[in-house]
Scaffold this active site. Sequence first.
Site, mmCIF file in Angstrom:
data_model
loop_
_atom_site.group_PDB
_atom_site.id
_atom_site.type_symbol
_atom_site.label_atom_id
_atom_site.label_comp_id
_atom_site.label_asym_id
_atom_site.label_seq_id
_atom_site.Cartn_x
_atom_site.Cartn_y
_atom_site.Cartn_z
ATOM 1 N N GLY A 152 5.463 9.894 -4.638
ATOM 2 C CA GLY A 152 4.960 11.246 -4.486
ATOM 3 C C GLY A 152 5.894 12.142 -3.679
ATOM 4 O O GLY A 152 6.359 13.171 -4.176
ATOM 5 N N GLY B 285 3.052 4.411 -3.391
ATOM 6 C CA GLY B 285 2.564 3.079 -3.049
ATOM 7 C C GLY B 285 2.633 2.140 -4.238
ATOM 8 O O GLY B 285 3.010 0.971 -4.106
ATOM 9 N N LYS C 101 7.120 5.662 8.473
ATOM 10 C CA LYS C 101 6.766 4.423 9.166
ATOM 11 C C LYS C 101 7.428 3.166 8.612
ATOM 12 O O LYS C 101 7.402 2.922 7.407
ATOM 13 C CB LYS C 101 5.262 4.218 9.095
ATOM 14 C CG LYS C 101 4.481 5.158 9.980
ATOM 15 C CD LYS C 101 3.024 4.941 9.697
ATOM 16 C CE LYS C 101 2.108 5.352 10.818
ATOM 17 N NZ LYS C 101 0.719 5.069 10.394
ATOM 18 N N ARG D 85 2.635 15.628 -11.298
ATOM 19 C CA ARG D 85 1.735 14.579 -11.783
ATOM 20 C C ARG D 85 0.871 15.075 -12.942
ATOM 21 O O ARG D 85 0.447 14.268 -13.767
ATOM 22 C CB ARG D 85 0.843 14.078 -10.644
ATOM 23 C CG ARG D 85 1.563 13.076 -9.763
ATOM 24 C CD ARG D 85 0.667 12.580 -8.674
ATOM 25 N NE ARG D 85 1.188 11.364 -8.071
ATOM 26 C CZ ARG D 85 0.744 10.847 -6.936
ATOM 27 N NH1 ARG D 85 -0.222 11.447 -6.273
ATOM 28 N NH2 ARG D 85 1.260 9.738 -6.463
HETATM 29 C C1 3PG Z 1 -0.923 8.568 -4.073
HETATM 30 O O1 3PG Z 1 -0.809 9.780 -3.893
HETATM 31 O O2 3PG Z 1 -0.242 7.746 -3.450
HETATM 32 C C2 3PG Z 1 -1.860 8.089 -5.134
HETATM 33 O O3 3PG Z 1 -2.495 9.157 -5.770
HETATM 34 C C3 3PG Z 1 -2.856 7.127 -4.536
HETATM 35 O O4 3PG Z 1 -3.604 7.778 -3.552
HETATM 36 P P1 3PG Z 1 -4.221 6.927 -2.351
HETATM 37 O O5 3PG Z 1 -3.062 6.432 -1.544
HETATM 38 O O6 3PG Z 1 -5.107 7.884 -1.598
HETATM 39 O O7 3PG Z 1 -4.997 5.790 -2.953
#
Ligand code: 3PG
Length: 397
Positions: free
Chosen positions: A354, A378, A204, A39
């Site tokens: 990620g 996400g 999940k 990242r």
């Molecule tokens: C992630 O790693 O999914 C992003 O950096 C967002 O982080 P978060 O889910 O803690 O908002």
Amino acid sequence: MRNLDDLLAEGVSGRRVLVRADLNVPLDKQTGAITDDGRIRAVLPTLGALVQAGAKVVVCSHLGRPKGAPDPQFSLRPVAGRLGELLDAPVSFAEDTVGDSAQSTVAGLADGQVALLENLRFNKGETSKDSAERGAFADQLAALGDAYVDDAFGAVHRKHASVHDVPARLPHVAGRLVLREVEVLSRLTGDPERPYVVVLGGSKVSDKLAVIEALLPTVDRLLIGGGMCFTFLKAQGHEVGTSLLEEEMVETCRNLMERAPGKIMLPVDVVAADAFAPDAAHDTVPADGIPSHRLGLDIGPETVAGFAAVLSQAKTIFWNGPMGVFEMAAFANGTRGVAEAITKADAFSVVGGGDSAAAVRALGLDESSFGHISTGGGASLEYLEGKTLPGIAALEN
Ligand code: 3PG
Ligand code: MG
């Protein structure tokens, strides 16, 4: 949506440019060392262009999920060090996000220099649901810049001050990474070349339910592995031993399979272990023969072969979520096998997220053999769900 080139064309020399990045990198639990710097690398094109153009570059990010107050284990300091190495230039680090240290650090920047602020989530206002509280924090952040660049694709699905409220207060553009991510993902939601195959893993079903619902009508095949496959196997009528199971989702999984007969492909064999441990005794067993005292930690070789056969025919592939506990060598073969099958397919392939992106690098696979590796987990899922992403909407305004 305006992008970095529009800002560069206006000229940024001597201007303070606030860049929201997603530098939420995984850290080693024992040593605190950065275990995957993907990242950080992903924002270098944007930062490099701003440095080159003589901007005073103020980078901000979150790391982990601290609870609105400083927490040393979530400090961005190690990231400042790594960023400096990758940029081959010193990066000054502010001990706070909008306080004295941030203000003096930013005031001390010369043209073409870079500073990193401390973790945005050390301030309650960043993630507050109260728009006045968020707005007050956004005012302070915005005061540190003359223009704003959002290059934090991994966080565009969060309605947070630095993502959603700061762009309302400053001239704003999308950075190179955000622009590329949106271009690629829009190819998947538009009219993808077929067969379009999606591979989903991770722990999940409940996290993936919305994207499964959204994708089911459009995809040709949906291959399911990872911890979530056991809830589907249970829905098929199999016993899953002590594997991860979301009992309350079994009925939902059954409905999904009935709604799209033949589209969802589940494991036919799994690697079942005595315990969740790297050295646990384990065997490959049929998916309908998981012993009652064992838990599945990976998909088996027959499943990998079946998934690979489907992937070899695909023209478009999206993959999110590991197929097993790839951090443990004994349970990494499923993820590796599926990833290799994706690289061999003559398809446009996108790795979302990620964990899957980290898996690609941790397993030593060639990143360039994928069409695109998204920095957002996400965020890419919510994009594919067709949701309005607060960070993108803010840039479009
Ligand atoms: C992630 O790693 O999914 C992003 O950096 C967002 O982080 P978060 O889910 O803690 O908002
Ligand atoms: Mg996340």
